[in-house]
Design a protein around this motif. Structure first.
Motif, short mmCIF file in Angstrom:
data_model
loop_
_atom_site.label_atom_id
_atom_site.label_comp_id
_atom_site.label_asym_id
_atom_site.label_seq_id
_atom_site.Cartn_x
_atom_site.Cartn_y
_atom_site.Cartn_z
N UNK A 34 0.83 -1.20 0.00
CA UNK A 34 0.00 0.00 0.00
C UNK A 34 0.87 1.25 0.00
N UNK A 35 0.60 2.14 -0.92
CA UNK A 35 1.39 3.37 -1.04
C UNK A 35 1.18 4.26 0.18
N UNK A 36 2.30 4.71 0.78
CA UNK A 36 2.24 5.66 1.89
C UNK A 36 3.02 6.94 1.58
N UNK A 37 3.82 6.91 0.52
CA UNK A 37 4.59 8.08 0.10
C UNK A 37 4.86 7.93 -1.39
N UNK A 38 5.44 8.98 -1.98
CA UNK A 38 5.66 8.99 -3.43
C UNK A 38 7.08 9.36 -3.76
N UNK A 39 7.64 8.67 -4.73
CA UNK A 39 8.99 8.98 -5.18
C UNK A 39 8.98 10.35 -5.86
N UNK A 40 9.96 11.22 -5.55
CA UNK A 40 9.95 12.58 -6.11
C UNK A 40 10.44 12.67 -7.55
N UNK A 41 11.07 11.63 -8.07
CA UNK A 41 11.63 11.71 -9.42
C UNK A 41 10.50 11.67 -10.45
N UNK A 42 10.51 12.58 -11.42
CA UNK A 42 9.46 12.58 -12.44
C UNK A 42 9.58 11.37 -13.36
N UNK A 43 8.46 10.91 -13.84
CA UNK A 43 8.41 9.77 -14.77
C UNK A 43 7.37 10.07 -15.84
N UNK A 44 7.67 11.02 -16.72
CA UNK A 44 6.68 11.43 -17.72
C UNK A 44 6.50 10.38 -18.79
N UNK A 45 5.34 10.35 -19.44
CA UNK A 45 5.15 9.44 -20.57
C UNK A 45 6.15 9.74 -21.68
N UNK A 46 6.46 8.73 -22.48
CA UNK A 46 7.35 8.96 -23.60
C UNK A 46 6.69 9.93 -24.57
N UNK A 47 7.50 10.65 -25.30
CA UNK A 47 6.98 11.62 -26.25
C UNK A 47 6.65 10.94 -27.57
N UNK A 48 5.50 11.28 -28.13
CA UNK A 48 5.08 10.76 -29.42
C UNK A 48 5.29 11.85 -30.48
N UNK A 49 5.92 11.50 -31.59
CA UNK A 49 6.29 12.47 -32.62
C UNK A 49 5.45 12.28 -33.88
N UNK A 50 5.42 13.31 -34.74
CA UNK A 50 4.85 13.11 -36.09
C UNK A 50 5.71 12.12 -36.86
N UNK A 51 5.22 11.69 -38.00
CA UNK A 51 5.95 10.71 -38.80
C UNK A 51 7.32 11.26 -39.16
N UNK A 52 8.37 10.49 -38.89
CA UNK A 52 9.74 10.90 -39.19
C UNK A 52 10.09 10.47 -40.61
N UNK A 53 10.65 11.42 -41.39
CA UNK A 53 11.02 11.08 -42.75
C UNK A 53 12.03 12.08 -43.30
N UNK A 54 12.57 11.75 -44.45
CA UNK A 54 13.46 12.66 -45.18
C UNK A 54 13.16 12.49 -46.66
N UNK A 55 13.44 13.55 -47.43
CA UNK A 55 13.32 13.50 -48.88
C UNK A 55 14.72 13.54 -49.48
N UNK A 56 14.94 12.68 -50.46
CA UNK A 56 16.26 12.58 -51.08
C UNK A 56 16.12 12.69 -52.60
N UNK A 57 17.22 13.00 -53.23
CA UNK A 57 17.25 12.96 -54.69
C UNK A 57 18.34 12.01 -55.15
N UNK A 58 18.10 11.38 -56.30
CA UNK A 58 19.03 10.40 -56.82
C UNK A 58 18.30 9.12 -57.18
N UNK A 59 19.03 8.14 -57.65
CA UNK A 59 18.46 6.86 -58.06
C UNK A 59 18.66 5.82 -56.98
N UNK A 60 17.58 5.16 -56.61
CA UNK A 60 17.65 4.12 -55.59
C UNK A 60 18.31 2.87 -56.17
N UNK A 61 19.36 2.36 -55.54
CA UNK A 61 20.01 1.14 -56.04
C UNK A 61 19.05 -0.05 -56.04
#
Length: 316
Positions: A190-217
């Motif tokens: 049973x909880x009687x106290x709380x740890x002071x260290x923060x534990x935030x949810x992981x961050x969710x990002x928009x789709x990660x991508x890059x645009x390149x030029x050239x011919x794909x092997x």
């Protein structure tokens, strides 16, 4: 009934996002075939039950059970319990956490894999409400003593050893071990106290991508290529070539989260797109962004040039 984090409308989610309403929240870590969750949910229809389970087969069996029995106040997450605790549970919201017959990892070299360690108890204290408790039932006496010591080391819990409730002895493993003549151990933390260290949810990002030029092997020499992450590891497992481009099956391992996803390099209206495929709706985390950036870095020596960087890793 199945929680898919990448498809949730808000992050971190609210209880209303998961259940459609608010209410007392209970988390079961390792729900097995779902019989305990179904029984508990029917006994307390006002409660909201969230279950986490790493076995895909168990998730399927539990879903079938809940649908067959008409249980509507349970949501299931296929993945690690600590991930669900961190990212799907609001701070100070839990009434109870149920852990029935966790894997004891009995070999000494594997003890670091045990769930009920000091670090877990500390983080759990940030999610339990005032007077909230974790209920542990196990047949493994050494792990039971280990969990008691780990919790007491935090100074955040009142620990009580009690006879196991009858409902906790009707799970799949309880019935199996009872038939084998094993004894059972039960404790309430049973909880009687709380740890002071923060534990935030992981961050969710928009789709990660890059645009390149050239011919794909025609072929990409990335199969079984490991990629160190800041907090984890990614591996490019397999590469397949299709009509529109190449696809890289990638395993991304981060804290409490393992995802297998497709990265793709394909033709688009603005050039070659290198990024995350929508297939499977992966959760775009910092580790996924790093994996995309690593893929792009491997493409550059093959004659491709980055013209736009949306990975967040500063490729240009």
């Amino acid at each position: 009934m199945l929680v898919r984090p990448a498809l949730l409308p808000s992050w971190p989610p609210r209880l209303e996002d998961l259940f459609g309403r608010a209410g007392p929240l209970v988390l079961e870590i390792g729900f097995g075939d779902g019989r305990f969750a179904a029984e508990l949910a029917k006994a307390h229809p006002g409660w909201l039950l969230l279950g986490a389970e790493v076995s895909a087969g168990s998730v399927v069996r539990a879903l079938r059970r809940l649908r067959r029995e008409g249980v509507e106040n349970v949501r299931l997450y296929h993945g690690q319990g600590p991930f669900a605790l961190r990212n799907l549970v609001p701070e100070r919201s839990l009434l109870q956490v149920i852990v029935n017959f966790p894997d004891p990892w009995p070999k000494k070299r594997h003890r670091g894999r045990r769930l009920l360690q000091e670090s877990f108890f500390r983080r759990l204290s940030t999610r339990l409400g005032e007077g909230g408790a974790l209920l542990l039932t196990t047949d493994h006496e050494e792990y039971f003593r280990f969990a008691l010591e780990e919790a007491e080391r935090t100074g955040l819990y009142r620990v009580e050893v009690r006879p196991p409730p009858e409902t906790h002895l009707r799970t799949k493993y309880a019935l199996k071990w009872e038939a084998a003549g094993r004894g059972f151990f039960h404790a309430v933390f049973t909880k009687v106290a709380e740890d002071p260290s923060p534990w935030p949810p992981i961050r969710r990002y928009p789709v990660a991508h890059a645009l390149l030029e050239g011919n794909l092997p025609e072929s990409l020499p990335f199969r079984k290529t490991p990629v160190p992450l800041r907090k984890g590891m990614a591996v490019f497992l397999e590469v397949a070539r299709g009509e529109e481009g190449a696809y890289v099956l990638t395993r991304v391992e981060e804290e409490d989260l393992v995802q297998e996803l497709l990265l793709e390099v394909r033709e688009s209206e603005r050039g070659l797109y290198a990024g995350v495929s929508r297939f499977g709706s992966p959760l775009i985390t910092d580790g996924v962004r790093q994996a995309v950036a690593a893929l792009v870095r491997l493409l550059e020596p093959l004659g491709l040039k980055v013209v736009q960087d949306h990975t967040g890793e500063g490729l240009r």
